[in-house]
Design an enzyme around this catalytic site. Structure first.
Site, PDB file in Angstrom:
ATOM      1  N   LYS A 111       9.931  40.195  19.344  1.00  0.00           N
ATOM      2  CA  LYS A 111      10.517  40.099  20.676  1.00  0.00           C
ATOM      3  C   LYS A 111      11.888  39.440  20.634  1.00  0.00           C
ATOM      4  O   LYS A 111      12.806  39.851  21.338  1.00  0.00           O
ATOM      5  CB  LYS A 111       9.598  39.326  21.627  1.00  0.00           C
ATOM      6  CG  LYS A 111       8.411  40.138  22.091  1.00  0.00           C
ATOM      7  CD  LYS A 111       7.734  39.510  23.290  1.00  0.00           C
ATOM      8  CE  LYS A 111       6.552  40.365  23.742  1.00  0.00           C
ATOM      9  NZ  LYS A 111       5.775  39.751  24.799  1.00  0.00           N
ATOM     10  N   LYS A 194       3.965  50.384  17.929  1.00  0.00           N
ATOM     11  CA  LYS A 194       2.930  50.413  18.968  1.00  0.00           C
ATOM     12  C   LYS A 194       3.537  50.795  20.317  1.00  0.00           C
ATOM     13  O   LYS A 194       4.715  50.504  20.585  1.00  0.00           O
ATOM     14  CB  LYS A 194       2.200  49.068  19.058  1.00  0.00           C
ATOM     15  CG  LYS A 194       3.046  47.959  19.582  1.00  0.00           C
ATOM     16  CD  LYS A 194       2.243  46.729  19.923  1.00  0.00           C
ATOM     17  CE  LYS A 194       3.228  45.707  20.491  1.00  0.00           C
ATOM     18  NZ  LYS A 194       2.766  44.459  20.897  1.00  0.00           N
ATOM     19  N   LYS A 197       5.326  48.025  26.537  1.00  0.00           N
ATOM     20  CA  LYS A 197       6.041  47.981  27.813  1.00  0.00           C
ATOM     21  C   LYS A 197       7.529  47.806  27.609  1.00  0.00           C
ATOM     22  O   LYS A 197       8.327  48.250  28.387  1.00  0.00           O
ATOM     23  CB  LYS A 197       5.547  46.784  28.623  1.00  0.00           C
ATOM     24  CG  LYS A 197       4.183  46.953  29.206  1.00  0.00           C
ATOM     25  CD  LYS A 197       3.826  45.722  30.014  1.00  0.00           C
ATOM     26  CE  LYS A 197       2.512  45.150  29.532  1.00  0.00           C
ATOM     27  NZ  LYS A 197       2.016  44.026  30.266  1.00  0.00           N
TER      28      LYS A 197
HETATM   29  P1  TYM Z   1       0.064  42.215  27.102  1.00  0.00           P
HETATM   30  O1  TYM Z   1       0.297  41.941  28.553  1.00  0.00           O
HETATM   31  O2  TYM Z   1       1.238  42.621  26.277  1.00  0.00           O
HETATM   32  O3  TYM Z   1      -1.045  43.312  26.908  1.00  0.00           O
HETATM   33  C1  TYM Z   1      -2.287  43.293  27.593  1.00  0.00           C
HETATM   34  C2  TYM Z   1      -3.376  43.834  26.686  1.00  0.00           C
HETATM   35  O4  TYM Z   1      -3.048  45.166  26.242  1.00  0.00           O
HETATM   36  C3  TYM Z   1      -3.194  45.248  24.826  1.00  0.00           C
HETATM   37  N1  TYM Z   1      -2.212  46.216  24.286  1.00  0.00           N
HETATM   38  C4  TYM Z   1      -2.526  47.268  23.510  1.00  0.00           C
HETATM   39  N2  TYM Z   1      -3.702  47.734  23.047  1.00  0.00           N
HETATM   40  C5  TYM Z   1      -3.685  48.870  22.295  1.00  0.00           C
HETATM   41  N3  TYM Z   1      -2.545  49.549  21.986  1.00  0.00           N
HETATM   42  C6  TYM Z   1      -1.336  49.114  22.423  1.00  0.00           C
HETATM   43  N4  TYM Z   1      -0.232  49.790  22.121  1.00  0.00           N
HETATM   44  C7  TYM Z   1      -1.290  47.922  23.231  1.00  0.00           C
HETATM   45  N5  TYM Z   1      -0.282  47.239  23.824  1.00  0.00           N
HETATM   46  C8  TYM Z   1      -0.868  46.190  24.465  1.00  0.00           C
HETATM   47  C9  TYM Z   1      -2.915  43.842  24.331  1.00  0.00           C
HETATM   48  O5  TYM Z   1      -3.477  43.629  23.048  1.00  0.00           O
HETATM   49  C10 TYM Z   1      -3.564  42.997  25.406  1.00  0.00           C
HETATM   50  O6  TYM Z   1      -4.943  42.833  25.132  1.00  0.00           O
HETATM   51  N6  TYM Z   1      -0.101  37.600  25.200  1.00  0.00           N
HETATM   52  C11 TYM Z   1      -0.849  38.599  25.929  1.00  0.00           C
HETATM   53  C12 TYM Z   1      -1.310  38.133  27.300  1.00  0.00           C
HETATM   54  C13 TYM Z   1      -2.149  36.904  27.290  1.00  0.00           C
HETATM   55  C14 TYM Z   1      -3.501  36.808  26.856  1.00  0.00           C
HETATM   56  C15 TYM Z   1      -3.888  35.464  27.104  1.00  0.00           C
HETATM   57  C16 TYM Z   1      -4.390  37.718  26.289  1.00  0.00           C
HETATM   58  C17 TYM Z   1      -1.784  35.683  27.755  1.00  0.00           C
HETATM   59  N7  TYM Z   1      -2.815  34.819  27.635  1.00  0.00           N
HETATM   60  C18 TYM Z   1      -5.169  35.011  26.796  1.00  0.00           C
HETATM   61  C19 TYM Z   1      -5.680  37.264  25.964  1.00  0.00           C
HETATM   62  C20 TYM Z   1      -6.037  35.945  26.225  1.00  0.00           C
HETATM   63  C21 TYM Z   1       0.043  39.804  26.151  1.00  0.00           C
HETATM   64  O7  TYM Z   1       1.230  39.702  26.155  1.00  0.00           O
HETATM   65  O8  TYM Z   1      -0.641  40.956  26.446  1.00  0.00           O
END
Ligand code: TYM
Length: 329
Positions: A111, A194, A197
């Site tokens: 990032k 991957k 967003k």
């Molecule tokens: P975030 O908001 O980027 O993504 C949310 C969830 O989507 C999953 N994900 C994917 N799974 C499969 N293929 C992909 N290309 C893909 N892109 C995203 C992510 O693995 C996630 O499960 N840091 C985290 C948010 C967070 C969080 C937490 C998660 C904050 N606190 C506590 C779990 C527990 C994040 O940025 O996810």
């Protein structure tokens, strides 16, 4: 009963990777465990500078979470900034993780590299400490996430163990849970990265709210390879394998089985597009209904706050007591 927690950031639009890697499993898990799901707006602040954007995205994301099937009477759905214990435990976590550990996080490296010419906040660096607080506050046993979040769950475990060792047994040690298919959905135009967003090339990303024509077009343009054989082999054939993975996740089969059904790339692309369109159609219909009644949407979103606060505040005071801060009363 197993306690489950997982969260999603209100940045950009929700995409197919979010859905297949995480959201779908949150929904199927809500009747099997005591589940907490947060919209983590404080995390979004690490990369968002414009006023108003986070609030708008939070409301839209809430509509997505309810549209995919999270039931606010079953799952505790909450907004991170409405539960100030996250920030409070977040600081304690920052003091329990080392600079070296945070420096090894691949998501920070990716990032910050992408934001080369932009403002890189200190929050982007310390982000995993806040994420550890999100998880540990709820005594979560399991954290259902996509593959890209595994490292953050690992560091959470390390932080929890260190805290317990320093101050006495306080936190439950969580583990990550990833789905058998859909844990790592790749960008359709760049199948070695991957789906994300923050991806610059919009057309390689399927958004949950894309209309059928857009979805068809994106699948048609998906990058495959110069061969013709439909086989599942992520190393040798990343594009074809990603299509098979999406098709399998959308239709409830395995990528290997899906590969046996198709002999031509064109047919595979068309079938994947149709499977995704059919899967998203009812979600989109519910999303627009929910968004049309923002008062009701806010009411649904506020339902979880009380329970989230109740659980989080108990854990925070347990941690504060374990450290031995002087009591305020
Ligand atoms: P975030 O908001 O980027 O993504 C949310 C969830 O989507 C999953 N994900 C994917 N799974 C499969 N293929 C992909 N290309 C893909 N892109 C995203 C992510 O693995 C996630 O499960 N840091 C985290 C948010 C967070 C969080 C937490 C998660 C904050 N606190 C506590 C779990 C527990 C994040 O940025 O996810």
């Amino acid at each position: 009963m197993t306690r489950v927690l997982s969260c999603i950031q209100p940045t950009g639009e929700v995409h197919l990777g979010n859905y297949l890697g995480a959201l779908r499993n949150w929904v199927s898990g809500q009747h099997k465990a005591d589940v907490f799901h947060g919209i983590v707006d404080l995390h979004a602040l690490t990369v968002t500078e414009e006023p108003g954007v986070i609030g708008r995205n939070t409301l839209q994301l809430a509509a997505v979470l309810f549209a995919v099937g999270l039931d606010p009477d079953v799952a505790t759905v909450f907004v991170q900034s409405h539960v100030p214990e996250h920030s409070q435990l977040g600081w304690i976590m920052e003091c329990t993780v080392s600079f070296g550990e945070l420096s090894r996080m691949t998501q920070f490296k990716d990032k910050s590299a992408k934001r080369e010419a932009e403002f890189v906040s200190a929050g982007l660096f310390t982000y995993p400490a806040l994420q550890a607080a999100d998880i540990l506050l709820y005594d979560a046993n399991e954290v259902p996430v996509g593959d890209d979040q595994r490292q953050h769950i690992e560091i959470t475990r390390d932080i929890a163990m260190r805290f317990n060792h320093r101050f006495g047994e306080t936190f439950v040690i969580p583990k990550s849970v990833t789905p058998p298919s859909g844990a790592r959905i790749m960008d359709l135009l760049n199948p070695t990265s991957k789906m994300s967003k923050s991806g610059d090339e919009d057309t390689g990303v399927i958004y949950l709210l894309d209309d059928p024509a857009k979805i068809e077009k994106k699948f048609k343009r998906a990058v495959t390879d110069s061969e013709t054989e439909v086989v599942f082999d992520r190393e040798r054939k990343p594009g074809v394998s990603n299509l098979l993975e999406i098709l399998a996740a959308a239709t409830g089969t395995t990528p290997q089985k899906a590969a046996e059904t198709y002999t031509r790339y064109g047919d595979l692309k068309a079938a994947s597009a149709q499977a995704v369109i059919a899967m998203l159609e009812p979600i989109q219909a519910r999303y627009f209904e929910l968004l049309n009644d923002q008062g009701e949407l806010m009411r649904l979103l506020h339902k979880g706050n009380g329970r989230a606060k109740e659980v989080a505040s108990k854990t925070l005071s347990r941690a504060q007591k374990a450290i031995g801060f002087l009591s305020a009363e």
